[in-house]
Design a protein around this motif. Sequence first.
Motif, PDB file in Angstrom:
ATOM      1  N   ARG A   1       0.810  -1.218   0.000  1.00  0.00           N
ATOM      2  CA  ARG A   1       0.000   0.000   0.000  1.00  0.00           C
ATOM      3  C   ARG A   1       0.845   1.271   0.000  1.00  0.00           C
ATOM      4  NH1 ARG A   1      -2.705  -3.716   3.364  1.00  0.00           N
ATOM      5  NH2 ARG A   1      -4.844  -4.160   2.639  1.00  0.00           N
ATOM      6  N   ASP A   2       2.070   1.206   0.528  1.00  0.00           N
ATOM      7  CA  ASP A   2       2.948   2.379   0.559  1.00  0.00           C
ATOM      8  C   ASP A   2       3.724   2.561  -0.740  1.00  0.00           C
ATOM      9  OD1 ASP A   2       4.865   0.363   0.653  1.00  0.00           O
ATOM     10  OD2 ASP A   2       5.700   0.975   2.583  1.00  0.00           O
ATOM     11  N   GLY A   3       3.489   1.685  -1.719  1.00  0.00           N
ATOM     12  CA  GLY A   3       4.157   1.775  -3.011  1.00  0.00           C
ATOM     13  C   GLY A   3       5.461   1.005  -3.099  1.00  0.00           C
ATOM     14  N   SER A   4       5.876   0.366  -2.018  1.00  0.00           N
ATOM     15  CA  SER A   4       7.115  -0.415  -2.069  1.00  0.00           C
ATOM     16  C   SER A   4       6.897  -1.668  -2.921  1.00  0.00           C
ATOM     17  CB  SER A   4       7.606  -0.775  -0.668  1.00  0.00           C
ATOM     18  OG  SER A   4       6.618  -1.518   0.031  1.00  0.00           O
ATOM     19  N   ILE A   5       7.926  -2.011  -3.708  1.00  0.00           N
ATOM     20  CA  ILE A   5       7.854  -3.137  -4.635  1.00  0.00           C
ATOM     21  C   ILE A   5       8.761  -4.250  -4.130  1.00  0.00           C
ATOM     22  CG2 ILE A   5       8.232  -3.926  -7.005  1.00  0.00           C
ATOM     23  CD1 ILE A   5       7.896  -0.985  -7.878  1.00  0.00           C
ATOM     24  N   HIS A   6       8.177  -5.424  -3.931  1.00  0.00           N
ATOM     25  CA  HIS A   6       8.897  -6.580  -3.391  1.00  0.00           C
ATOM     26  C   HIS A   6       8.958  -7.659  -4.468  1.00  0.00           C
ATOM     27  CE1 HIS A   6       8.565  -4.764   0.609  1.00  0.00           C
ATOM     28  NE2 HIS A   6       7.457  -4.279   0.095  1.00  0.00           N
ATOM     29  N   VAL A   7      10.158  -8.164  -4.716  1.00  0.00           N
ATOM     30  CA  VAL A   7      10.363  -9.177  -5.757  1.00  0.00           C
ATOM     31  C   VAL A   7      10.399 -10.549  -5.090  1.00  0.00           C
ATOM     32  CG1 VAL A   7      11.795  -9.929  -7.677  1.00  0.00           C
ATOM     33  CG2 VAL A   7      11.740  -7.497  -7.048  1.00  0.00           C
ATOM     34  N   PHE A   8       9.329 -11.327  -5.299  1.00  0.00           N
ATOM     35  CA  PHE A   8       9.254 -12.684  -4.769  1.00  0.00           C
ATOM     36  C   PHE A   8       9.867 -13.681  -5.759  1.00  0.00           C
ATOM     37  CE2 PHE A   8       5.504 -12.611  -1.527  1.00  0.00           C
ATOM     38  CZ  PHE A   8       6.022 -11.496  -0.921  1.00  0.00           C
ATOM     39  N   VAL A   9       9.670 -13.415  -7.060  1.00  0.00           N
ATOM     40  CA  VAL A   9      10.173 -14.290  -8.121  1.00  0.00           C
ATOM     41  C   VAL A   9      10.676 -13.395  -9.250  1.00  0.00           C
ATOM     42  CG1 VAL A   9       9.571 -16.079  -9.814  1.00  0.00           C
ATOM     43  CG2 VAL A   9       8.509 -16.121  -7.553  1.00  0.00           C
ATOM     44  N   LYS A  10      11.884 -13.628  -9.706  1.00  0.00           N
ATOM     45  CA  LYS A  10      12.415 -12.845 -10.829  1.00  0.00           C
ATOM     46  C   LYS A  10      11.657 -13.208 -12.110  1.00  0.00           C
ATOM     47  CE  LYS A  10      17.010 -11.974  -8.990  1.00  0.00           C
ATOM     48  NZ  LYS A  10      16.696 -12.402  -7.632  1.00  0.00           N
ATOM     49  N   PRO A  11      11.545 -12.269 -13.050  1.00  0.00           N
ATOM     50  CA  PRO A  11      10.732 -12.538 -14.246  1.00  0.00           C
ATOM     51  C   PRO A  11      11.311 -13.574 -15.191  1.00  0.00           C
ATOM     52  CG  PRO A  11      11.748 -10.364 -14.376  1.00  0.00           C
ATOM     53  CD  PRO A  11      12.035 -10.897 -12.994  1.00  0.00           C
ATOM     54  N   ASP A  12      12.550 -14.020 -14.965  1.00  0.00           N
ATOM     55  CA  ASP A  12      13.089 -15.075 -15.821  1.00  0.00           C
ATOM     56  C   ASP A  12      12.743 -16.474 -15.298  1.00  0.00           C
ATOM     57  OD1 ASP A  12      14.771 -14.951 -13.644  1.00  0.00           O
ATOM     58  OD2 ASP A  12      16.622 -14.852 -14.789  1.00  0.00           O
ATOM     59  N   ARG A  13      11.829 -16.529 -14.335  1.00  0.00           N
ATOM     60  CA  ARG A  13      11.292 -17.789 -13.806  1.00  0.00           C
ATOM     61  C   ARG A  13       9.772 -17.795 -14.009  1.00  0.00           C
ATOM     62  NH1 ARG A  13      15.026 -21.635 -12.176  1.00  0.00           N
ATOM     63  NH2 ARG A  13      16.960 -20.523 -11.770  1.00  0.00           N
ATOM     64  N   ILE A  14       9.204 -18.964 -14.163  1.00  0.00           N
ATOM     65  CA  ILE A  14       7.754 -19.098 -14.352  1.00  0.00           C
ATOM     66  C   ILE A  14       7.098 -19.276 -12.989  1.00  0.00           C
ATOM     67  CG2 ILE A  14       5.907 -20.463 -15.388  1.00  0.00           C
ATOM     68  CD1 ILE A  14       7.940 -21.296 -17.562  1.00  0.00           C
ATOM     69  N   ALA A  15       6.399 -18.238 -12.545  1.00  0.00           N
ATOM     70  CA  ALA A  15       5.657 -18.308 -11.285  1.00  0.00           C
ATOM     71  C   ALA A  15       4.247 -18.820 -11.564  1.00  0.00           C
ATOM     72  CB  ALA A  15       5.606 -16.925 -10.639  1.00  0.00           C
ATOM     73  N   HIS A  16       3.636 -19.402 -10.546  1.00  0.00           N
ATOM     74  CA  HIS A  16       2.266 -19.918 -10.663  1.00  0.00           C
ATOM     75  C   HIS A  16       1.306 -18.844 -10.152  1.00  0.00           C
ATOM     76  CE1 HIS A  16       3.985 -23.863 -11.407  1.00  0.00           C
ATOM     77  NE2 HIS A  16       4.702 -23.743 -10.321  1.00  0.00           N
ATOM     78  N   HIS A  17       0.679 -18.114 -11.081  1.00  0.00           N
ATOM     79  CA  HIS A  17      -0.239 -17.060 -10.652  1.00  0.00           C
ATOM     80  C   HIS A  17      -1.526 -16.999 -11.464  1.00  0.00           C
ATOM     81  CE1 HIS A  17       0.942 -14.308 -13.967  1.00  0.00           C
ATOM     82  NE2 HIS A  17       2.094 -14.948 -13.853  1.00  0.00           N
ATOM     83  N   THR A  18      -1.541 -17.522 -12.701  1.00  0.00           N
ATOM     84  CA  THR A  18      -2.744 -17.491 -13.533  1.00  0.00           C
ATOM     85  C   THR A  18      -2.789 -18.758 -14.384  1.00  0.00           C
ATOM     86  OG1 THR A  18      -2.569 -15.084 -13.692  1.00  0.00           O
ATOM     87  CG2 THR A  18      -4.076 -16.155 -15.218  1.00  0.00           C
ATOM     88  N   ARG A  19      -3.774 -19.583 -14.166  1.00  0.00           N
ATOM     89  CA  ARG A  19      -3.915 -20.827 -14.928  1.00  0.00           C
ATOM     90  C   ARG A  19      -3.804 -20.568 -16.425  1.00  0.00           C
ATOM     91  NH1 ARG A  19      -9.435 -23.462 -12.554  1.00  0.00           N
ATOM     92  NH2 ARG A  19      -8.742 -23.742 -10.404  1.00  0.00           N
TER      93      ARG A  19
END
Length: 191
Positions: free
Chosen positions: A69-87
């Motif tokens: 909510r404060d605008g801070s951006i947290h990287v849980f998974v780098k974009p060169d990896r396939i995360a499971h977020h949308t079927r």
Amino acid sequence: MSPDLPPEPVFHDWPLPYEERLAARPRGQVDLVVIHCTELPDLAKAREFGERVLYDSGTGNSGHYYIDRDGSIHVFVKPDRIAHHTRSYNERSVGIELVNRGRYPDWLDSRRQAMEEPYTDEQVAALVGLLAWLRHEIPSLEFIAGHEDLDVSQVPASDNLHQQVFRKRDPGPRFPWSKVLDAVPLERIRP
């Protein structure tokens, strides 16, 4: 810095314990960003959900970037990896989660489908900055969608098994689509 280059956002690296187990991919495979909301009360709870191992591979469900909510951006998974977020869209997409209560804690209760929490100005500004940066870093990126655009499946309501509710409604009616689309040249898709 060239005026054509967007500034790199301030990232807080917070890789999930299983990030290295997620399949690698070339960035050129990515052409889509999917916008989500966590539907949880805060970033700590979102992290707890992200760390849950749900698959035999030792991985779970998570977006790539989380914007608090404060605008801070947290990287849980780098974009060169396939995360499971949308079927059916994970291989080609980056998932961005905005911390927002959504329908929490009664996600599937037919009487509680309203999503009333607005997104903060800080979140929207951080999202626009992140999207501009991603467009520069991933030239193949050209599309954007909400989770609700891509997963339109319905399930029985938790309070009434004879009534159907949408499984996913995020980012929901309070998401400022016009402001985001005016700021970043991505095409919204709704299959």
